[in-house]
Design a protein around this motif. Structure first.
Motif: not given
Length: 289
Positions: A82-87
């Motif tokens: 995924t390209k989602k951030s850790i947060k």
């Protein structure tokens, strides 16, 4: 009761996935998870360890009363593709769990720390900690080289690492002692080597024939001291003074009862003769079965 029960943490991969070489019953039911959590609470088990890529385990855990537990989840931008951030991933986990904050957040794939955006990821971890969403941050690793490299990027509060009768290197090379000198909380996983150590020899897949001498020596040792492989494997990990928690996966209430009722072994377990450095045996991600 098993004298090290207070050091046990619940691993939850089986609650969201069909996981483990010795798992014959598949993914745990929601009723199984409820019963495990209720029993764990009654005997003083405090840690529940999960991950955002353990299927729907976080959502299933979140349906239960978690007031007696310290929850740890693991997050990975590479494992989830995924390209989602850790947060972003973390807040999804928090929502799944139905909690406002948790005990720990670990980078699931240690290699994520070594990526081009490592500073951003580490800053996100520290931000979540400073905002009170998590008490402790850290990472999961597989070997000494990974651990040493990750420590050059940041100092974690928790490191989760493999440790069992076949994989003792981090004890004997001084890594565990070094981490403890830094006041890092050490959580050991894979005490049963995904169930391999507690399987009857005739049921072990042919892939492991190459290490049949290790497996025979292991089973003979258990027989010689009059203890089950499960008792010896778990006692060996949990009795290590440098290890704070031992994460053990259980599929149902009966399996947890089996851990709680493990007979206490009086023998000092001198098992250095079983230590193996062959990654094709001690690292399940390399198994070809």
């Amino acid at each position: 009761m098993f004298k090290y029960i207070h050091k046990i943490g619940l691993g939850t991969a089986q609650w969201g996935l069909d996981y483990g070489i010795s798992n014959t019953s598949g993914k745990s039911s929601e009723d199984d998870v409820y019963k495990i959590i209720e029993l764990a609470s009654s005997v003083g088990i405090k840690i529940i360890d999960t991950a955002n890529n353990y299927g729907d385990s976080e959502k299933i855990i979140g349906k239960n009363n978690l007031k007696d537990f310290m929850i740890i989840t693991k997050t990975s931008t590479s494992l989830t593709n995924t390209k989602k951030s850790i947060k972003e991933i973390f807040f999804e986990s928090l929502d799944n769990l139905g909690l406002k904050n948790i005990y720990g957040l670990l980078i699931h794939n240690c290699d994520d720390i070594f990526s081009n955006d490592s500073k951003t990821k580490i800053n996100e971890l520290n931000d979540l900690k400073s905002m009170g969403y998590i008490n402790k941050i850290g990472f999961s690793a597989y070997n000494k080289n990974q651990i040493n490299k990750a420590l050059t990027f940041f100092k974690p509060d928790i490191i989760q690492l493999p440790f069992n009768v076949f994989d003792q290197s981090l004890l004997h090379d001084g890594t565990l002692a070094f981490l403890k000198s830094l006041n890092i909380e050490i959580h050991a996983r894979s005490s049963f080597l995904q169930g391999l150590l507690i399987m009857d020899i005739p049921k072990i897949p042919t892939y492991f024939n190459k290490w049949s001498d290790y497996l025979k020596k292991w089973h003979y040792y258990c027989y010689a001291i009059g203890a089950s492989p499960k008792s010896v494997a778990l006692t060996f990990s949990a009795s290590q003074k440098l290890i704070d928690k031992v994460i053990v996966g259980v599929e149902n209430e009966i399996q947890l009862l089996g851990l709680i009722d493990i007979p206490n072994i009086s023998n000092e377990l001198e098992l250095k003769f079983l230590n193996c450095t062959d990654e094709n045996l001690i690292n399940p991600s390399k198994w070809k079965i």
